[in-house]
Design a protein around this motif. Structure first.
Motif, PDB file in Angstrom:
ATOM      1  N   SER A 135       7.116 -11.157   4.039  1.00 27.29           N
ATOM      2  CA  SER A 135       6.356 -12.098   3.220  1.00 27.29           C
ATOM      3  C   SER A 135       4.858 -11.972   3.484  1.00 27.29           C
ATOM      4  CB  SER A 135       6.826 -13.533   3.481  1.00 27.29           C
ATOM      5  OG  SER A 135       6.486 -13.965   4.787  1.00 27.29           O
ATOM      6  N   PHE A 136       4.478 -11.659   4.717  1.00 29.91           N
ATOM      7  CA  PHE A 136       3.060 -11.473   5.014  1.00 29.91           C
ATOM      8  C   PHE A 136       2.523 -10.228   4.310  1.00 29.91           C
ATOM      9  CE2 PHE A 136       4.479 -13.752   8.956  1.00 29.91           C
ATOM     10  CZ  PHE A 136       3.799 -14.930   8.690  1.00 29.91           C
ATOM     11  N   PHE A 256       4.609   1.287  -9.094  1.00 26.66           N
ATOM     12  CA  PHE A 256       4.973   1.405  -7.684  1.00 26.66           C
ATOM     13  C   PHE A 256       4.527   0.177  -6.901  1.00 26.66           C
ATOM     14  CE2 PHE A 256       3.448   2.636  -3.424  1.00 26.66           C
ATOM     15  CZ  PHE A 256       4.635   3.078  -2.847  1.00 26.66           C
ATOM     16  N   ALA A 257       3.261  -0.228  -7.078  1.00 28.87           N
ATOM     17  CA  ALA A 257       2.708  -1.352  -6.315  1.00 28.87           C
ATOM     18  C   ALA A 257       3.386  -2.668  -6.679  1.00 28.87           C
ATOM     19  CB  ALA A 257       1.202  -1.456  -6.562  1.00 28.87           C
ATOM     20  N   LEU A 258       3.658  -2.871  -7.966  1.00 29.56           N
ATOM     21  CA  LEU A 258       4.319  -4.108  -8.390  1.00 29.56           C
ATOM     22  C   LEU A 258       5.737  -4.178  -7.827  1.00 29.56           C
ATOM     23  CD1 LEU A 258       4.304  -6.699 -10.039  1.00 29.56           C
ATOM     24  CD2 LEU A 258       5.046  -5.353 -12.026  1.00 29.56           C
ATOM     25  N   ALA A 259       6.455  -3.061  -7.879  1.00 30.71           N
ATOM     26  CA  ALA A 259       7.821  -3.036  -7.333  1.00 30.71           C
ATOM     27  C   ALA A 259       7.806  -3.275  -5.829  1.00 30.71           C
ATOM     28  CB  ALA A 259       8.483  -1.692  -7.648  1.00 30.71           C
ATOM     29  N   MET A 260       6.813  -2.723  -5.146  1.00 29.75           N
ATOM     30  CA  MET A 260       6.711  -2.936  -3.707  1.00 29.75           C
ATOM     31  C   MET A 260       6.445  -4.412  -3.405  1.00 29.75           C
ATOM     32  SD  MET A 260       4.256  -1.044  -0.905  1.00 29.75           S
ATOM     33  CE  MET A 260       5.375   0.330  -0.615  1.00 29.75           C
ATOM     34  N   ARG A 264       8.877  -6.916  -1.298  1.00 28.91           N
ATOM     35  CA  ARG A 264       8.450  -7.643  -0.102  1.00 28.91           C
ATOM     36  C   ARG A 264       8.654  -9.145  -0.260  1.00 28.91           C
ATOM     37  NH1 ARG A 264       3.054  -4.033   1.536  1.00 28.91           N
ATOM     38  NH2 ARG A 264       4.247  -2.485   2.741  1.00 28.91           N
ATOM     39  N   LEU A 265       8.470  -9.661  -1.469  1.00 24.68           N
ATOM     40  CA  LEU A 265       8.706 -11.084  -1.695  1.00 24.68           C
ATOM     41  C   LEU A 265      10.166 -11.452  -1.457  1.00 24.68           C
ATOM     42  CD1 LEU A 265       6.487 -11.718  -4.863  1.00 24.68           C
ATOM     43  CD2 LEU A 265       6.130 -12.662  -2.573  1.00 24.68           C
ATOM     44  N   THR A 268      12.606 -11.161   3.057  1.00 27.99           N
ATOM     45  CA  THR A 268      13.225 -12.050   4.049  1.00 27.99           C
ATOM     46  C   THR A 268      14.684 -12.283   3.722  1.00 27.99           C
ATOM     47  OG1 THR A 268      11.125 -13.136   4.550  1.00 27.99           O
ATOM     48  CG2 THR A 268      13.139 -14.360   5.072  1.00 27.99           C
ATOM     49  N   ALA A 269      14.972 -12.581   2.438  1.00 29.10           N
ATOM     50  CA  ALA A 269      16.370 -12.799   2.026  1.00 29.10           C
ATOM     51  C   ALA A 269      17.191 -11.534   2.247  1.00 29.10           C
ATOM     52  CB  ALA A 269      16.412 -13.222   0.562  1.00 29.10           C
ATOM     53  N   LEU A 270      16.595 -10.388   1.955  1.00 32.66           N
ATOM     54  CA  LEU A 270      17.314  -9.120   2.132  1.00 32.66           C
ATOM     55  C   LEU A 270      17.617  -8.875   3.606  1.00 32.66           C
ATOM     56  CD1 LEU A 270      18.227  -6.588   0.495  1.00 32.66           C
ATOM     57  CD2 LEU A 270      16.068  -5.540   1.149  1.00 32.66           C
TER      58      LEU A 270
END
Length: 388
Positions: A135-136, A256-260, A264-265, A268-270
Protein backbone atom coordinates in the motif's frame (compact mmCIF):
# COMPACT_ATOMS: atom_id res chain seq x y z
CA UNK A 1 -5.31 3.43 21.62
CA UNK A 2 -2.35 1.55 20.17
CA UNK A 3 -4.36 0.75 17.03
CA UNK A 4 -5.20 4.45 16.57
CA UNK A 5 -1.54 5.38 16.92
CA UNK A 6 -0.49 2.80 14.32
CA UNK A 7 -3.23 4.00 11.97
CA UNK A 8 -2.00 7.59 12.26
CA UNK A 9 1.55 6.42 11.61
CA UNK A 10 0.41 4.50 8.53
CA UNK A 11 -1.37 7.59 7.13
CA UNK A 12 1.68 9.75 7.82
CA UNK A 13 4.09 7.36 6.09
CA UNK A 14 1.69 7.03 3.16
CA UNK A 15 1.92 10.81 2.72
CA UNK A 16 5.72 10.61 2.50
CA UNK A 17 5.60 7.83 -0.10
CA UNK A 18 3.11 9.82 -2.20
CA UNK A 19 5.27 12.94 -1.85
CA UNK A 20 8.34 11.04 -3.06
CA UNK A 21 6.57 9.88 -6.21
CA UNK A 22 5.03 13.33 -6.78
CA UNK A 23 8.33 15.20 -6.56
CA UNK A 24 10.26 12.73 -8.70
CA UNK A 25 7.60 12.75 -11.44
CA UNK A 26 7.63 16.54 -11.43
CA UNK A 27 11.34 16.47 -12.28
CA UNK A 28 10.95 13.76 -14.94
CA UNK A 29 8.34 15.64 -16.99
CA UNK A 30 10.60 18.71 -17.20
CA UNK A 31 13.66 16.82 -18.47
CA UNK A 32 13.02 17.81 -22.14
CA UNK A 33 12.84 21.53 -21.25
CA UNK A 34 15.97 21.38 -19.11
CA UNK A 35 17.78 19.44 -21.87
CA UNK A 36 17.02 22.31 -24.24
CA UNK A 37 18.04 24.89 -21.62
CA UNK A 38 21.45 23.31 -21.06
CA UNK A 39 22.05 22.51 -24.74
CA UNK A 40 22.73 18.88 -23.86
CA UNK A 41 22.98 16.20 -26.53
CA UNK A 42 21.31 12.84 -25.84
CA UNK A 43 24.67 11.42 -24.80
CA UNK A 44 25.69 14.23 -22.48
CA UNK A 45 22.19 14.35 -20.98
CA UNK A 46 22.51 10.64 -20.23
CA UNK A 47 25.77 11.31 -18.40
CA UNK A 48 24.16 14.14 -16.41
CA UNK A 49 21.21 11.91 -15.48
CA UNK A 50 23.67 9.46 -13.98
CA UNK A 51 24.05 12.07 -11.24
CA UNK A 52 20.63 11.10 -9.88
CA UNK A 53 21.62 7.45 -9.86
CA UNK A 54 25.06 8.02 -8.36
CA UNK A 55 23.72 10.28 -5.63
CA UNK A 56 21.00 7.79 -4.73
CA UNK A 57 23.27 4.74 -4.61
CA UNK A 58 25.95 6.53 -2.57
CA UNK A 59 23.43 7.83 -0.05
CA UNK A 60 21.37 4.68 0.40
CA UNK A 61 23.97 2.78 2.40
CA UNK A 62 24.80 5.87 4.46
CA UNK A 63 21.12 6.39 5.24
CA UNK A 64 20.86 2.91 6.68
CA UNK A 65 23.55 3.82 9.22
CA UNK A 66 21.85 7.15 9.99
CA UNK A 67 18.55 5.37 10.62
CA UNK A 68 20.24 3.01 13.06
CA UNK A 69 21.82 5.92 14.92
CA UNK A 70 19.09 8.57 14.91
CA UNK A 71 15.95 6.59 14.02
CA UNK A 72 14.09 6.27 10.72
CA UNK A 73 11.46 8.92 11.56
CA UNK A 74 13.81 11.94 11.96
CA UNK A 75 15.87 10.85 8.95
CA UNK A 76 12.69 10.59 6.83
CA UNK A 77 11.69 14.14 7.75
CA UNK A 78 15.16 15.59 7.06
CA UNK A 79 15.35 13.82 3.70
CA UNK A 80 11.84 15.06 2.85
CA UNK A 81 13.02 18.65 3.39
CA UNK A 82 16.18 18.06 1.33
CA UNK A 83 14.22 16.43 -1.49
CA UNK A 84 11.77 19.34 -1.62
CA UNK A 85 14.57 21.92 -1.65
CA UNK A 86 16.77 20.10 -4.17
CA UNK A 87 14.00 19.90 -6.80
CA UNK A 88 14.46 23.65 -7.47
CA UNK A 89 18.12 23.18 -8.49
CA UNK A 90 17.93 21.57 -11.99
CA UNK A 91 16.23 24.58 -13.68
CA UNK A 92 19.04 26.79 -12.38
CA UNK A 93 21.66 24.81 -14.32
CA UNK A 94 22.72 26.25 -17.70
CA UNK A 95 25.44 23.75 -18.54
CA UNK A 96 25.65 19.97 -18.53
CA UNK A 97 28.39 19.71 -15.84
CA UNK A 98 26.41 21.94 -13.47
CA UNK A 99 23.27 19.90 -14.19
CA UNK A 100 25.13 16.71 -13.31
CA UNK A 101 26.26 18.22 -9.98
CA UNK A 102 22.80 19.42 -8.95
CA UNK A 103 21.29 16.07 -9.94
CA UNK A 104 23.85 14.41 -7.67
CA UNK A 105 22.34 16.42 -4.78
CA UNK A 106 18.79 15.62 -5.87
CA UNK A 107 19.64 11.93 -6.21
CA UNK A 108 21.20 11.88 -2.75
CA UNK A 109 18.00 13.25 -1.20
CA UNK A 110 15.88 10.86 -3.27
CA UNK A 111 17.91 7.82 -2.25
CA UNK A 112 17.94 8.91 1.39
CA UNK A 113 14.20 9.32 1.76
CA UNK A 114 13.57 5.98 0.02
CA UNK A 115 15.67 4.06 2.53
CA UNK A 116 14.42 6.01 5.56
CA UNK A 117 10.71 5.77 4.82
CA UNK A 118 10.96 2.12 3.78
CA UNK A 119 12.75 1.40 7.06
CA UNK A 120 9.95 3.13 8.98
CA UNK A 121 7.38 1.18 6.95
CA UNK A 122 9.11 -2.14 7.74
CA UNK A 123 8.85 -1.38 11.47
CA UNK A 124 5.15 -0.57 11.08
CA UNK A 125 4.46 -3.73 9.08
CA UNK A 126 6.01 -5.79 11.89
CA UNK A 127 3.93 -3.98 14.52
CA UNK A 128 0.67 -4.33 12.57
CA UNK A 129 1.32 -7.98 11.75
CA UNK A 130 -0.31 -7.30 8.39
CA UNK A 131 1.46 -7.26 5.01
CA UNK A 132 0.63 -3.63 4.19
CA UNK A 133 3.94 -2.79 2.49
CA UNK A 134 2.42 -2.75 -1.03
CA UNK A 135 0.00 0.00 0.00
CA UNK A 136 2.91 2.37 0.64
CA UNK A 137 4.39 1.66 -2.78
CA UNK A 138 0.94 2.15 -4.30
CA UNK A 139 0.97 5.63 -2.75
CA UNK A 140 4.33 6.26 -4.44
CA UNK A 141 2.85 5.19 -7.78
CA UNK A 142 -0.25 7.35 -7.29
CA UNK A 143 1.91 10.32 -6.30
CA UNK A 144 3.97 9.79 -9.46
CA UNK A 145 0.88 9.66 -11.65
CA UNK A 146 -0.43 12.88 -10.02
CA UNK A 147 2.92 14.61 -10.43
CA UNK A 148 3.20 13.58 -14.07
CA UNK A 149 -0.38 14.63 -14.80
CA UNK A 150 0.08 18.02 -13.15
CA UNK A 151 3.36 18.51 -14.98
CA UNK A 152 1.70 17.79 -18.30
CA UNK A 153 -1.01 20.35 -17.57
CA UNK A 154 1.32 23.19 -16.56
CA UNK A 155 4.24 22.51 -18.90
CA UNK A 156 2.89 24.88 -21.54
CA UNK A 157 2.10 27.69 -19.08
CA UNK A 158 4.90 27.61 -16.50
CA UNK A 159 8.65 27.59 -16.91
CA UNK A 160 10.54 24.69 -15.31
CA UNK A 161 11.77 27.11 -12.63
CA UNK A 162 8.27 28.16 -11.57
CA UNK A 163 6.83 24.68 -11.89
CA UNK A 164 9.49 23.01 -9.77
CA UNK A 165 9.45 25.87 -7.28
CA UNK A 166 5.74 25.20 -6.83
CA UNK A 167 6.49 21.52 -6.27
CA UNK A 168 9.11 22.49 -3.69
CA UNK A 169 6.55 24.58 -1.80
CA UNK A 170 4.05 21.71 -1.85
CA UNK A 171 6.78 19.33 -0.72
CA UNK A 172 7.79 21.52 2.21
CA UNK A 173 4.16 21.94 3.28
CA UNK A 174 3.50 18.20 3.18
CA UNK A 175 6.79 17.48 4.95
CA UNK A 176 6.02 20.07 7.60
CA UNK A 177 2.55 18.69 8.34
CA UNK A 178 3.34 14.99 7.99
CA UNK A 179 6.79 15.37 9.53
CA UNK A 180 5.40 16.97 12.67
CA UNK A 181 3.10 13.99 13.10
CA UNK A 182 5.87 11.51 12.33
CA UNK A 183 8.28 12.99 14.87
CA UNK A 184 5.64 12.76 17.59
CA UNK A 185 5.28 9.03 17.10
CA UNK A 186 7.77 6.49 18.35
CA UNK A 187 8.96 3.60 16.25
CA UNK A 188 6.52 0.77 17.10
CA UNK A 189 8.21 -2.24 18.74
CA UNK A 190 8.00 -5.41 16.72
CA UNK A 191 6.00 -8.04 18.64
CA UNK A 192 7.99 -10.86 17.11
CA UNK A 193 11.54 -9.48 17.40
CA UNK A 194 14.04 -12.35 17.42
CA UNK A 195 15.53 -13.20 20.81
CA UNK A 196 19.00 -12.75 19.40
CA UNK A 197 18.51 -9.03 18.99
CA UNK A 198 20.69 -6.67 20.98
CA UNK A 199 19.14 -4.50 23.72
CA UNK A 200 18.65 -1.55 21.36
CA UNK A 201 16.20 -3.57 19.31
CA UNK A 202 18.41 -3.94 16.24
CA UNK A 203 18.59 -7.37 14.65
CA UNK A 204 21.87 -9.17 15.19
CA UNK A 205 22.96 -9.95 11.65
CA UNK A 206 25.02 -13.08 10.99
CA UNK A 207 26.57 -14.25 7.73
CA UNK A 208 23.53 -16.32 6.75
CA UNK A 209 21.20 -13.37 7.32
CA UNK A 210 23.43 -11.08 5.26
CA UNK A 211 23.28 -13.62 2.46
CA UNK A 212 19.49 -13.73 2.61
CA UNK A 213 19.33 -9.94 2.53
CA UNK A 214 21.42 -9.93 -0.64
CA UNK A 215 19.14 -12.59 -2.13
CA UNK A 216 16.06 -10.47 -1.47
CA UNK A 217 17.96 -7.52 -2.92
CA UNK A 218 18.51 -9.56 -6.09
CA UNK A 219 14.75 -10.15 -6.27
CA UNK A 220 14.27 -6.39 -6.05
CA UNK A 221 16.89 -5.94 -8.78
CA UNK A 222 15.07 -8.33 -11.12
CA UNK A 223 11.85 -6.36 -10.65
CA UNK A 224 13.34 -2.88 -10.97
CA UNK A 225 15.23 -3.95 -14.11
CA UNK A 226 11.90 -4.45 -15.84
CA UNK A 227 10.47 -1.19 -14.59
CA UNK A 228 13.45 0.80 -15.85
CA UNK A 229 13.50 -1.04 -19.18
CA UNK A 230 9.82 -0.46 -19.90
CA UNK A 231 10.00 3.20 -18.91
CA UNK A 232 12.74 3.87 -21.48
CA UNK A 233 12.06 1.33 -24.23
CA UNK A 234 8.37 0.40 -24.14
CA UNK A 235 7.14 3.28 -26.30
CA UNK A 236 9.99 2.85 -28.80
CA UNK A 237 9.15 -0.86 -29.17
CA UNK A 238 5.54 -0.03 -30.04
CA UNK A 239 6.43 2.77 -32.46
CA UNK A 240 9.51 1.28 -34.08
CA UNK A 241 8.68 -2.43 -34.25
CA UNK A 242 4.88 -2.30 -34.63
CA UNK A 243 4.38 1.08 -36.36
CA UNK A 244 2.05 2.25 -33.61
CA UNK A 245 0.82 5.84 -33.56
CA UNK A 246 2.99 7.97 -31.22
CA UNK A 247 -0.01 8.56 -28.96
CA UNK A 248 -0.67 4.82 -28.67
CA UNK A 249 3.04 4.17 -28.13
CA UNK A 250 3.12 6.68 -25.30
CA UNK A 251 0.23 4.81 -23.67
CA UNK A 252 2.37 1.68 -23.37
CA UNK A 253 4.13 2.70 -20.17
CA UNK A 254 0.89 4.18 -18.84
CA UNK A 255 -0.74 0.75 -19.14
CA UNK A 256 2.17 -0.77 -17.26
CA UNK A 257 2.21 1.91 -14.53
CA UNK A 258 -1.57 1.87 -14.03
CA UNK A 259 -1.62 -1.94 -13.76
CA UNK A 260 1.25 -1.81 -11.28
CA UNK A 261 -0.64 0.72 -9.17
CA UNK A 262 -3.79 -1.42 -9.19
CA UNK A 263 -1.71 -4.46 -8.26
CA UNK A 264 -0.15 -2.64 -5.32
CA UNK A 265 -3.50 -1.33 -4.09
CA UNK A 266 -4.71 -4.92 -3.91
CA UNK A 267 -1.34 -6.21 -2.65
CA UNK A 268 -2.23 -6.46 1.05
CA UNK A 269 -5.31 -8.60 0.32
CA UNK A 270 -3.26 -10.73 -2.07
CA UNK A 271 -0.50 -11.27 0.50
CA UNK A 272 -3.00 -12.16 3.21
CA UNK A 273 -4.60 -14.68 0.90
CA UNK A 274 -1.52 -16.22 -0.74
CA UNK A 275 1.38 -15.37 1.60
CA UNK A 276 4.73 -13.88 0.59
CA UNK A 277 6.22 -16.87 -1.20
CA UNK A 278 3.21 -17.58 -3.40
CA UNK A 279 2.88 -13.88 -4.16
CA UNK A 280 6.52 -13.70 -5.26
CA UNK A 281 6.29 -16.85 -7.37
CA UNK A 282 2.93 -15.98 -8.91
CA UNK A 283 4.00 -12.39 -9.55
CA UNK A 284 7.27 -13.35 -11.21
CA UNK A 285 5.60 -16.01 -13.34
CA UNK A 286 2.81 -13.65 -14.40
CA UNK A 287 5.29 -10.91 -15.28
CA UNK A 288 7.43 -13.35 -17.29
CA UNK A 289 4.45 -14.53 -19.35
CA UNK A 290 3.14 -11.00 -19.82
CA UNK A 291 6.51 -9.72 -20.97
CA UNK A 292 6.96 -12.55 -23.45
CA UNK A 293 3.69 -11.46 -25.05
CA UNK A 294 4.69 -7.79 -24.90
CA UNK A 295 8.07 -8.54 -26.50
CA UNK A 296 7.08 -10.93 -29.26
CA UNK A 297 3.40 -10.38 -30.11
CA UNK A 298 2.79 -8.91 -33.60
CA UNK A 299 -0.29 -6.90 -32.51
CA UNK A 300 -0.19 -3.48 -30.81
CA UNK A 301 -3.13 -4.32 -28.58
CA UNK A 302 -1.56 -7.63 -27.55
CA UNK A 303 1.60 -5.75 -26.58
CA UNK A 304 -0.39 -3.24 -24.52
CA UNK A 305 -2.12 -6.13 -22.77
CA UNK A 306 1.27 -7.73 -22.18
CA UNK A 307 2.56 -4.51 -20.60
CA UNK A 308 -0.46 -4.42 -18.28
CA UNK A 309 -0.04 -8.07 -17.26
CA UNK A 310 3.66 -7.43 -16.62
CA UNK A 311 2.77 -4.48 -14.37
CA UNK A 312 0.34 -6.62 -12.38
CA UNK A 313 2.96 -9.33 -11.99
CA UNK A 314 5.80 -7.06 -10.91
CA UNK A 315 3.65 -4.85 -8.66
CA UNK A 316 4.24 -6.51 -5.30
CA UNK A 317 7.62 -8.18 -5.76
CA UNK A 318 9.75 -5.13 -4.91
CA UNK A 319 7.73 -4.19 -1.77
CA UNK A 320 7.83 -7.76 -0.48
CA UNK A 321 11.56 -8.09 -1.13
CA UNK A 322 12.35 -4.82 0.69
CA UNK A 323 10.06 -5.74 3.59
CA UNK A 324 11.70 -9.16 4.01
CA UNK A 325 15.20 -7.65 3.87
CA UNK A 326 14.19 -5.08 6.49
CA UNK A 327 12.62 -7.70 8.72
CA UNK A 328 15.86 -9.67 8.61
CA UNK A 329 18.38 -6.86 9.09
CA UNK A 330 16.56 -3.63 9.91
CA UNK A 331 17.54 -0.39 8.18
CA UNK A 332 20.73 -1.99 6.83
CA UNK A 333 18.65 -4.66 5.11
CA UNK A 334 16.40 -2.02 3.55
CA UNK A 335 19.49 -0.12 2.38
CA UNK A 336 21.04 -3.18 0.74
CA UNK A 337 17.82 -4.27 -0.97
CA UNK A 338 17.03 -0.71 -2.11
CA UNK A 339 20.54 -0.20 -3.48
CA UNK A 340 20.42 -3.46 -5.44
CA UNK A 341 16.91 -2.70 -6.63
CA UNK A 342 17.85 0.80 -7.76
CA UNK A 343 20.89 -0.70 -9.44
CA UNK A 344 18.54 -2.93 -11.42
CA UNK A 345 16.55 0.10 -12.56
CA UNK A 346 19.82 1.66 -13.75
CA UNK A 347 21.03 -1.54 -15.39
CA UNK A 348 17.84 -2.16 -17.37
CA UNK A 349 17.82 0.67 -19.95
CA UNK A 350 21.47 0.45 -21.07
CA UNK A 351 21.41 -3.35 -21.04
CA UNK A 352 18.35 -3.35 -23.28
CA UNK A 353 20.07 -0.86 -25.57
CA UNK A 354 23.19 -2.99 -25.99
CA UNK A 355 21.16 -6.15 -26.60
CA UNK A 356 18.98 -4.30 -29.11
CA UNK A 357 22.12 -3.34 -31.04
CA UNK A 358 23.38 -6.92 -31.00
CA UNK A 359 20.07 -8.63 -31.78
CA UNK A 360 16.82 -6.65 -31.91
CA UNK A 361 14.68 -4.68 -29.48
CA UNK A 362 11.98 -7.38 -29.15
CA UNK A 363 14.63 -9.98 -28.32
CA UNK A 364 16.28 -7.60 -25.88
CA UNK A 365 12.98 -7.02 -24.07
CA UNK A 366 12.65 -10.77 -23.42
CA UNK A 367 15.41 -10.28 -20.84
CA UNK A 368 12.74 -8.61 -18.65
CA UNK A 369 10.75 -11.83 -18.82
CA UNK A 370 13.86 -13.87 -18.03
CA UNK A 371 14.66 -11.84 -14.91
CA UNK A 372 11.04 -11.95 -13.76
CA UNK A 373 11.25 -15.74 -13.99
CA UNK A 374 14.52 -15.63 -12.03
CA UNK A 375 12.75 -13.60 -9.31
CA UNK A 376 10.04 -16.27 -9.14
CA UNK A 377 12.64 -19.04 -8.84
CA UNK A 378 14.55 -17.19 -6.11
CA UNK A 379 11.28 -16.54 -4.28
CA UNK A 380 10.49 -20.25 -4.34
CA UNK A 381 14.03 -21.21 -3.31
CA UNK A 382 13.89 -18.88 -0.28
CA UNK A 383 10.39 -19.97 0.80
CA UNK A 384 11.63 -21.16 4.19
CA UNK A 385 13.21 -17.78 4.90
CA UNK A 386 10.09 -15.90 3.76
CA UNK A 387 7.65 -17.31 6.25
CA UNK A 388 4.11 -17.02 4.89
Amino acid sequence: MRDQSLTRLRITLTAFFALDGFVFAGWVVRIPAIKHQTGASPGTLGLALLGVSAGAVITMMLTGRLCRRFGSHPVTVVCGVLLSLSIVLPPLAHSVPVLGLVLLIFGAAYGGINVAMNSAAVDLVAALRRPVMPSFHAAFSLGGMLGAGLGGLVAGQLSPTRHLLGIAVIGLLVTGIAGRSLLRQNVPPSPDRPRGDDPSGRPRVDIRTRGLVVVFGLIALCTAYGEGALADWGALHLEQDLDAHPGIAAAGYSCFALAMTIGRLSGTALLERLGRTRTLVAGGTTAALGMLVASLAPSVWAVLLGFAVTGLGLANIFPVAVERAGALAGASGVAVASTLGYGGMLLGPPAIGFMADWYSLPVALTSVAALAAVAALIGFATRRAAVG
